[in-house]
Design an enzyme around this catalytic site. Structure first.
Site, short mmCIF file in Angstrom:
data_model
loop_
_atom_site.label_atom_id
_atom_site.label_comp_id
_atom_site.label_asym_id
_atom_site.label_seq_id
_atom_site.Cartn_x
_atom_site.Cartn_y
_atom_site.Cartn_z
N HIS A 179 0.85 -1.20 0.00
CA HIS A 179 0.00 0.00 0.00
C HIS A 179 0.89 1.26 0.00
CE1 HIS A 179 -3.30 2.61 0.73
NE2 HIS A 179 -3.98 1.88 1.60
N GLU A 283 -0.21 0.96 -5.86
CA GLU A 283 0.03 -0.22 -5.05
C GLU A 283 0.05 -1.51 -5.88
OE1 GLU A 283 -2.99 -0.21 -1.95
OE2 GLU A 283 -3.37 1.91 -2.36
#
Length: 325
Positions: A179, A283
């Protein structure tokens, strides 16, 4: 009369030996600081196995961490590179984005061999195993090994290896994401190359599936998309800073693009009201098709980040496109 002496020529800083130093941050949480010979650095918190800083040889911070981030368990740290495992998103009884990002990882003193560049001298190996509480909400035995490495050119490389250690013959499935919060000058000055013409799931429109149109992606409002069959290389181009992040991935077929914009940011306690302007999440992930491992099987997913100067001609990379490199 003696001639005036010339001022001494300033010396360049001497290269330092690459290192990995275990220390504590201001909050008291343990972290490992990686330093490369030419001045690049990275910080990895044992809480979450999370990279919270990546700086170039001029000391510029390349990752975004919110000024309101909470470095106190059990809250996940807002920014850097949280690890989403064993799920991305919110499903069932598992907490959002799984539990790996708010567990304490251990230093892995006896990692199995990692195929790696012999020039990489600054790295740390971490390991996460399930606690009894974890087994109650996700009843599978696993080993998650993470290597965070800082290359001699300043590249930041994360390699994850997840093994199914179930002894009852059961496979397990999981979804995953790095992330990654990039620090940018202004979200309106950023564009993404490499995701054009791809299919994506729009999480703001009922998870409907669409096809990306046009050229490079720019930002004018909230975005939360999962691009499918993403390429091995994506470029994040910051016009104002004349900097391009190049993201390379292996084993991660999807790519999430996320910026919460103003309304959602103001309703998030660990986010400054205007900070959405200075961050963008891109991501590498495995979401649409979960990874399934039989007992004894291992999965590997790798992300490599580099930051390179970029110049422009009529708003385009000039003359060589980063993605062709």
């Amino acid at each position: 009369m003696a001639a005036a002496s010339s001022p001494p020529t300033p010396r360049s800083p001497r290269p330092q030996a690459p290192s990995a130093e275990r220390t504590k941050g201001p909050s008291g949480l343990e972290k490992v600081v990686l330093r490369e010979a030419r001045g690049f650095s990275a910080e990895v918190h044992l809480y979450g196995g999370q990279v919270t800083s990546w700086k170039n040889d001029r000391g510029d911070e390349l990752l975004f961490v919110s000024s309101k981030a909470t470095f106190k368990p059990p809250k996940a740290i807002r920014g850097g590179i949280p690890i989403c495992f064993p799920q991305f998103g919110t499903h069932g009884i598992l907490e959002k984005h799984g539990f790996a990002r708010n567990r304490f990882w251990a230093i892995d003193d006896n990692p199995p061999p990692f195929p790696t560049n012999a020039a990489v001298k600054a790295f740390v190996d971490l390991i996460l195993k399930p606690s009894e509480e974890d087994l109650k909400i996700w009843p599978h035995s696993f080993e998650f090994r993470l290597r965070v490495a800082l290359g001699p050119g300043g590249d930041l490389v994360l390699t994850s290896r997840i093994r199914n250690n179930n002894t009852d013959g059961r496979p397990f499935s999981f979804t995953f994401a790095y992330h990654t919060y990039f620090s940018v000058s202004d979200i309106s000055e950023v564009r993404i190359e490499g995701l054009e013409t791809l299919d994506y799931i729009d999480c703001l429109r009922g998870k409907e599936r669409f096809t990306e149109q046009g050229d490079a992606i720019v930002f004018e409002s909230e975005v939360d998309k999962i691009y499918l069959d993403a390429p091995a290389k994506i470029a994040i181009i910051d016009h104002e800073k004349k900097r391009t992040f190049v993201l390379r991935q292996d084993g991660l077929p999807d790519a999430v693009l996320w910026n919460p914009w103003d309304k959602k940011t103001k309703n998030t306690q660990d986010f400054g009201d205007e900070e959405f302007k200075h961050m963008l999440c891109v991501e590498p992930a495995a979401i649409e098709k979960p990874i399934t491992l039989k007992p004894g099987e291992e999965w590997k997913g790798k992300m490599e980040l580099s930051a390179v100067p970029s110049s422009y001609c009529s708003g385009q990379l000039d003359p060589n496109k980063v993605l062709q490199g």
